[in-house]
Design an enzyme around this catalytic site. Structure first.
Site, short mmCIF file in Angstrom:
data_model
loop_
_atom_site.label_atom_id
_atom_site.label_comp_id
_atom_site.label_asym_id
_atom_site.label_seq_id
_atom_site.Cartn_x
_atom_site.Cartn_y
_atom_site.Cartn_z
N ALA A 34 28.22 -4.07 -23.19
CA ALA A 34 28.70 -3.14 -24.00
C ALA A 34 30.11 -3.67 -24.82
O ALA A 34 30.02 -3.70 -25.96
CB ALA A 34 29.21 -1.87 -23.25
N LYS A 81 20.35 -11.37 -23.04
CA LYS A 81 21.25 -10.62 -23.91
C LYS A 81 21.97 -11.64 -25.10
O LYS A 81 22.11 -11.39 -25.99
CB LYS A 81 22.58 -10.14 -23.00
CG LYS A 81 21.86 -8.84 -22.23
CD LYS A 81 23.19 -7.99 -21.48
CE LYS A 81 22.68 -6.83 -20.93
NZ LYS A 81 23.65 -6.28 -20.20
N ASN A 126 33.69 -8.18 -14.16
CA ASN A 126 34.04 -8.57 -13.01
C ASN A 126 35.45 -9.25 -12.90
O ASN A 126 35.85 -9.93 -13.99
CB ASN A 126 33.05 -9.08 -11.99
CG ASN A 126 32.95 -10.57 -12.61
OD1 ASN A 126 33.66 -11.46 -12.21
ND2 ASN A 126 32.13 -10.68 -13.45
N GLU A 128 36.78 -11.52 -10.94
CA GLU A 128 36.45 -12.96 -10.81
C GLU A 128 36.52 -13.82 -12.04
O GLU A 128 37.17 -14.89 -12.18
CB GLU A 128 35.43 -13.33 -9.75
CG GLU A 128 35.46 -14.61 -9.33
CD GLU A 128 34.39 -14.86 -8.23
OE1 GLU A 128 34.29 -14.18 -7.24
OE2 GLU A 128 33.56 -15.77 -8.30
N CYS A 166 50.62 -12.76 -17.72
CA CYS A 166 49.20 -13.23 -17.85
C CYS A 166 48.59 -12.22 -16.61
O CYS A 166 49.32 -11.58 -16.15
CB CYS A 166 49.01 -14.59 -17.25
SG CYS A 166 49.05 -14.94 -15.53
N CYS A 181 30.37 0.29 -14.07
CA CYS A 181 29.81 1.20 -15.08
C CYS A 181 28.35 1.62 -14.15
O CYS A 181 27.87 2.47 -14.54
CB CYS A 181 29.24 0.47 -16.38
SG CYS A 181 30.76 -0.08 -17.14
N CYS A 240 54.44 -17.12 -10.70
CA CYS A 240 52.80 -16.82 -10.82
C CYS A 240 52.07 -18.35 -10.83
O CYS A 240 52.51 -19.27 -11.76
CB CYS A 240 52.53 -16.41 -12.06
SG CYS A 240 50.81 -16.06 -12.63
N CYS A 243 50.52 -18.91 -14.72
CA CYS A 243 51.30 -19.21 -15.74
C CYS A 243 52.84 -19.40 -15.41
O CYS A 243 53.63 -19.37 -16.48
CB CYS A 243 51.27 -17.97 -16.75
SG CYS A 243 52.25 -16.46 -16.33
#
Lengths: 341, 77
Positions: A34, A81, A126, A128, A166, A181, A240, A243
């Site tokens: 989508a 797709k 997702n 990941e 980030c 969804c 982090c 970043c």
């Protein structure tokens, strides 16, 4: 077609100079569902120079309600797709160089296709993959735009290496058992709203209007009439691992990824998350029943069938799943992400 | 007192869009824990918290009158 972009050029923050910049840029869209459809169509109409779009799935009937590039014909032909998107986008604007990549956007593929891009747009389903995009973005110094939606709820955040926090600063770990969804439904206005936020930012980045970038994290619920815009300056974390001052890009390491393996002679794929989860099976099975899946189970696992009855997925409490009726690793991971995010 | 706002599925889990609750002096992490126990909601560790429309890390201490929002990141697309 000199008139083609006239209305966009009349918009003063873009102008002729901005339009030339848009035409000189190459954008990568990860996902052609989508959000991917909406983003790709707007960028194609806006006259971006080159567009690469990657997706691992094929078009199904339940996509047509919101995935604006696809038709009933694409469903009949079970077109991938990315291929169906490429065909439609070429019809919309033959000036734009469209490249479809049919494949799983794992770190290896991402590293290959992100090379030389000016911007990455997130249209995945997702976390990941999003965290891998986030690491690639930091490593290659390419801005990316997070977008996600479920139900009537959506959100977006623009990540510019060296300037903004980030995604890993915000999340710290991969949120598992996120709503998807396929479990909580989705209405198309939520998609459109996220796409609009993403493309507004994309245009600013493409015309290099850095001052105009939205630095806040925006989220909204179109059914409950909630809107929020959160200032993010305090979110930047110097420690982090994606970043910070000593980045290791943890989400590009294979050990931190979901693993899929074909189980020998069983026509079954096992999908294993990077770390043990504690899935609330009762809650998940209620959700799946509400949306029409036939769910069987016991305190240790639940079992569901796909719409076409071709595959059965058994989900264990620790987050592991067995997908029966396939040897296709990517198809199994696709089904897993649809249900568990 | 503090006003607490819930977004997306958290709103359904709590049953209301906003509640009044005493959170003064607690850290964001402690308050997450309290909400998770009171409303029997799992996994608030990856939910984003904003205080007065600004991102708040787990260590931030909540003050009297602060408006706290719970914003769960979602993965659909």
């Amino acid at each position: 077609m000199t008139d083609r972009y006239s209305r966009q050029i009349l918009f003063s923050p873009i102008g002729i100079e901005g339009q030339d910049k848009i035409r000189s840029k190459h954008v990568l869209i990860i996902g052609a569902g989508a959000l991917g459809s909406g983003n790709a169509e707007m960028l194609t109409r806006a006259g971006v120079g080159e567009l690469t779009i990657v997706d691992r799935d094929y078009v199904e009937e339940s996509n047509l309600q919101r995935q604006q590039l696809y038709t009933e014909q694409d469903v009949k032909q079970k077109l991938p797709k990315a291929a169906a998107a490429e065909k439609r986008l070429r019809e919309i604007n033959s000036d734009v160089k469209i490249q479809a990549v049919i494949g799983d956007a794992n770190p290896e593929l991402l590293a290959q296709i992100a090379q030389g891009k000016d911007l990455i747009i997130d249209a995945t389903d997702n976390f990941e993959t999003r965290l891998a995009i986030n690491d690639i973005s930091q490593k290659m110094d390419i801005p990316w735009i997070y977008g996600a939606c479920v139900g009537s709820y959506g959100m977006s955040f623009t990540i510019i290496p060296g300037k903004t926090p980030c995604l890993n600063c915000l999340l710290k770990t991969i949120p598992m058992q996120g709503l998807t969804c396929d479990t909580a439904g989705i209405i198309s206005p939520a998609v459109g709203m996220v796409v609009s936020h993403q493309i507004a930012e994309a245009l600013k980045i493409l015309v290099e209007d850095w001052e105009a970038i939205r630095t806040s994290f925006v989220s909204f619920d179109l059914w409950r009439n909630q809107y929020s815009s959160i200032k993010m300056s305090k979110a930047k974390d110097e420690s982090c691992l994606s970043c910070g001052t000593n980045p290791t890009f943890p989400f590009l390491e294979l050990g931190n990824l979901t693993k899929s393996t074909v189980l020998c002679g069983r026509d079954t794929v096992q999908v294993r998350p990077p770390k043990r989860l504690d899935i609330q099976l009762e809650e998940l099975s209620k959700q799946l029943m509400t949306i029409g899946y036939e769910v069987k189970g016991n305190p240790y696992l639940i079992s569901i069938e796909t719409e076409n009855k071709e595959q059965r997925m058994v989900i264990f409490k620790d987050g592991r799943a067995l997908v029966h009726g396939t040897k296709d690793l990517i198809a199994a991971k696709t089904l897993y992400n649809r249900i568990l995010g | 007192m503090n006003k607490v706002l819930f977004f997306a599925h958290l709103r359904d889990a709590v049953g209301e869009e906003s509640i009044e609750m005493e959170a003064n002096g607690k850290t964001v992490a402690e308050f997450k824990q309290q909400i998770s126990e009171t409303y029997d909601i799992q996994k608030l560790d990856t939910v984003m918290v904003a205080i007065n429309e600004e991102f708040a890390p787990d260590s931030e201490v909540i003050q009297e009158g602060d408006i706290i929002a719970f914003i769960p990141p979602v993965s659909g697309g």
